[in-house]
Design an enzyme around this catalytic site. Structure first.
Site: not given
Length: 381
Positions: A94, A96, A101, A166, A168, A200, A204, A207, A211, A220, A224, A327
């Site tokens: 994955d 970024y 974003h 997410e 994607e 995905d 949060r 994470q 992370y 994560k 998916t 977001e």
């Protein structure tokens, strides 16, 4: 006929899957409809054999499908079949790659610090995920549990309270590469069969606690979702566009100046419980699929048939173009209002998220990519 390729089987059965092509609200049994030579290229329970066939075979099948006049006995109503994982996922990466974003998350998570990490404009940032938890569209997503730190700085264990999406776009690899041999920008179409929509899912709070310093892990890896349908690159000839300008100029192995446009003009839509909440524009992605593939292999890492690499969250510059709820709700500070008066910051049990997309065609129309859908269910005790 939409040139969407997938795998299907009889509803209520666990066996007998076949490769299919979407025909409106029906599915064409491709091996049954093609002549024997080409039928052998789509043999098997999913797209794996076709993916391994390479560009010449892909084009032959694509051209043949385009002129087919299928018999009724080769067509099955969608209501009568189960849509299955379209291919066997070998590895999952994955990225970024949306600057909008990345900047939004920088503002949210690192206020007062630079919005972008120092490496972000130099390389496509990414991480390796879990192939074993990639699931087909329509699979329920179980709310994960893990460690998180509360607002009072207490470390606790339990179900995530900040379950997110997410939105994607994923790239599906067909032809493998040799270990130790990087794949250059110009070889993208020699290895990549097509694209599919990806969600995905992200926890949060889990994470955010785990992370640093090594990156995404349990927040994560629980699920998916991918579309049941893969759109071959051959169907996207009219969708290629120039990506945004890059500054600084990428290093030579990533520098696509003077090459054919490698961005894709895909228009995504994100719906929560039938409410349209976002329209992310994929054409604005800073790093392209070809650059992601080149970076992913520049150290000599090999490709395998069925490798999946995803773009990372697709977000645009406007509030209604953000491809994640962290977001859209600005980390919970600005709830998203739904048509029935309900509000959401992050996802609740029972919520269903559907991501769709269209691409332009040469005649001024559009084609639809296969949707990716998932419903949140409570975590297991």
């Amino acid at each position: 006929m939409t040139h969407l390729y997938g795998a299907f089987g009889p509803r209520g059965s666990d066996g007998g899957s076949r490769v299919g092509v979407r025909y409106g609200d029906r599915v064409l049994d491709l091996a049954a409809a093609l002549d024997p030579e080409l039928a052998a290229q789509v043999a098997g329970p999913n797209l794996d054999h076709l993916l391994a066939g390479g560009p010449a075979v892909w084009q032959q099948v694509f051209d043949a499908v385009g002129v087919l006049e299928p018999a009724d006995e080769h067509l099955h109503d969608l209501a009568d079949v189960r849509l299955l994982m379209p291919f066997t996922v070998a590895d999952y990466v994955d990225f970024y790659s949306s600057e909008h974003h990345a900047r939004n998350l920088g503002r949210i998570l690192r206020p007062g610090q630079p919005e972008l990490p120092p490496n972000w404009r130099h390389l496509p940032v990414g991480y390796h995920g879990r192939a074993g938890t990639v699931v087909v569209s329509g699979t329920d997503v179980v709310r994960p549990s893990g460690q998180r730190r509360t607002a009072e700085s207490e470390v606790v264990f339990g179900p995530t309270t900040r379950l997110d999406i997410e939105a994607e776009v994923g790239y599906v690899v067909g032809v493998p590469s040799r270990l130790g041999s990087p794949v250059p920008l110009g070889a993208f179409a020699d290895h990549v069969f097509g694209v599919c929509l990806v969600n995905d899912w992200s926890a949060r709070d889990i994470q955010g606690w785990e992370y640093q310093p090594l990156g995404p892990f349990l927040g994560k890896s629980f699920a998916t979702s991918v579309a049941a349908w893969v759109t071959p690159l051959a169907a996207l000839d009219a969708a290629w566009v120039a990506p945004p300008p890059r500054d600084p100029q990428p290093l030579p192995y990533l520098d696509d100046a003077g090459t054919a446009p490698a961005g894709l003009d895909l228009r995504l839509e994100v719906r929560l419980n039938d409410n349209l909440v976002s329209v992310p524009p994929f054409a604005q992605m800073y790093w392209t699929g070809a650059q992601q593939l080149a970076h992913m292999t520049v150290n000599g890492a090999s490709l395998r048939t069925g490798d999946l690499f995803a773009s990372g969250t697709v977000s645009g510059p406007e509030p209604g173009e953000r491809g994640s709820f962290i977001e859209l709700s600005w980390n919970g500070a600005e709830p998203v209002e739904l048509a029935d008066g309900q509000e959401r910051t992050f996802l609740e049990d029972g919520d269903e998220v559907v991501i769709t997309a269209t691409a332009p065609t040469a005649d001024g129309g559009t084609i639809e990519l296969g949707e990716v859908r998932g419903r949140v269910v409570a975590g297991r005790d």
